[in-house]
Design a protein around this motif. Structure first.
Motif, short mmCIF file in Angstrom:
data_model
loop_
_atom_site.label_atom_id
_atom_site.label_comp_id
_atom_site.label_asym_id
_atom_site.label_seq_id
_atom_site.Cartn_x
_atom_site.Cartn_y
_atom_site.Cartn_z
N ASP A 25 0.83 -1.21 0.00
CA ASP A 25 0.00 0.00 0.00
C ASP A 25 0.86 1.25 0.00
OD1 ASP A 25 -2.58 -1.38 0.34
OD2 ASP A 25 -1.80 -1.87 2.33
N ALA A 26 2.07 1.11 0.52
CA ALA A 26 3.01 2.23 0.63
C ALA A 26 4.42 1.66 0.68
CB ALA A 26 2.72 3.05 1.89
N VAL A 27 5.38 2.52 0.35
CA VAL A 27 6.79 2.17 0.48
C VAL A 27 7.49 3.28 1.24
CG1 VAL A 27 6.88 0.76 -1.63
CG2 VAL A 27 7.44 3.20 -1.74
N TYR A 28 8.57 2.90 1.91
CA TYR A 28 9.45 3.93 2.47
C TYR A 28 10.81 3.76 1.85
CZ TYR A 28 11.27 0.54 5.95
OH TYR A 28 11.84 -0.53 6.57
N LEU A 29 11.45 4.90 1.59
CA LEU A 29 12.73 4.89 0.90
C LEU A 29 13.53 6.11 1.31
CD1 LEU A 29 12.20 7.21 -1.46
CD2 LEU A 29 11.00 5.33 -2.54
N GLY A 30 14.79 6.08 0.98
CA GLY A 30 15.67 7.18 1.33
C GLY A 30 16.09 7.97 0.11
N ALA A 31 16.25 9.29 0.32
CA ALA A 31 16.91 10.12 -0.67
C ALA A 31 18.41 9.81 -0.53
CB ALA A 31 16.60 11.59 -0.41
N LYS A 32 19.24 10.53 -1.23
CA LYS A 32 20.67 10.22 -1.18
C LYS A 32 21.32 10.56 0.16
CE LYS A 32 21.89 8.11 -4.90
NZ LYS A 32 22.41 6.77 -4.85
N GLY A 33 20.73 11.41 0.95
CA GLY A 33 21.35 11.77 2.22
C GLY A 33 20.35 11.77 3.36
N PHE A 34 20.87 11.79 4.58
CA PHE A 34 20.08 11.97 5.80
C PHE A 34 19.11 10.83 6.07
CE2 PHE A 34 21.24 16.19 4.21
CZ PHE A 34 22.04 16.60 5.26
N ASN A 35 19.50 9.63 5.74
CA ASN A 35 18.66 8.49 6.11
C ASN A 35 19.55 7.40 6.70
OD1 ASN A 35 18.90 6.05 4.09
ND2 ASN A 35 18.96 7.89 2.81
N ALA A 36 18.94 6.57 7.52
CA ALA A 36 19.69 5.56 8.27
C ALA A 36 20.13 4.38 7.41
CB ALA A 36 18.85 5.07 9.45
N ARG A 37 19.74 4.34 6.16
CA ARG A 37 20.11 3.23 5.28
C ARG A 37 21.12 3.72 4.23
NH1 ARG A 37 15.42 -0.21 3.35
NH2 ARG A 37 15.38 -1.63 5.09
#
Length: 182
Positions: A25-37
């Protein structure tokens, strides 16, 4: 009671396509910076916009993670990343740092605020505080029992998110470096 939502991680384009094709129903993802992955492929501005367009065309919501702590020196880069996220049409931003939450609220009022599990919200008081700060969802600490989650749900109108899988943490969820080293 709110409807259940199947939310899947998308560390890169391949995972994004798989999540959508498998019915998320939804996804979570990171931009190129400021994410824990940071070890994931993540999405630069052009690919972020394309990913969100792909998802929205299939009625899948997209939540972008900005779930790291941000220093004063990093603020200009954070503001640029936030501008890119807003332009891309993201549905929500998942944050850990309250200063980031404030910036999202001030500069992108149309984007929902979700509290990351790194905020370690594990009681009703914490959930109500985030609700008063404008959050619409909280990702609860992984170590909570069903009874504890139920008690929090009864005390707030926030949407609650819980992990049903993921990395096991050897400390407080979202705040443990030991798990990543193992």
């Amino acid at each position: 009671m709110q409807a259940l939502e199947i939310l899947a991680p998308a560390g890169g384009q391949e995972q994004l396509f798989a999540a959508v094709r498998c019915g998320a129903d939804a996804v979570y993802l990171g931009a190129k910076g400021f994410n824990a992955r940071q070890n994931a492929e993540n999405f630069a501005q052009a690919s972020l916009s394309q990913a969100i367009s792909y998802c929205h065309a299939r009625n899948v919501r997209v939540y972008v993670t900005l779930n790291t702590l941000v220093t004063d020196d990093e603020m200009p880069a954070l503001l640029e990343t936030l501008r890119e996220i807003a332009q891309s049409g993201a549905d929500a931003v998942i944050v850990q740092d309250l200063s980031v939450a404030r910036l999202v609220s001030d500069r992108c009022p149309g984007i929902e605020l979700h509290a990351s599990t790194q905020m370690t919200i594990h009681n009703a008081s914490g959930a109500r505080l985030l609700e008063s700060l404008g959050f619409s969802r909280v990702v609860l600490s992984r170590e909570l029992t069903i009874a504890e989650i139920r008690a929090i749900a009864q005390s707030t109108s926030l949407s609650l998110e819980v992990f049903v899988h993921g990395a096991l943490c050897m400390s407080a969820s979202g705040a443990c470096y030991l798990s990543s080293m193992l």
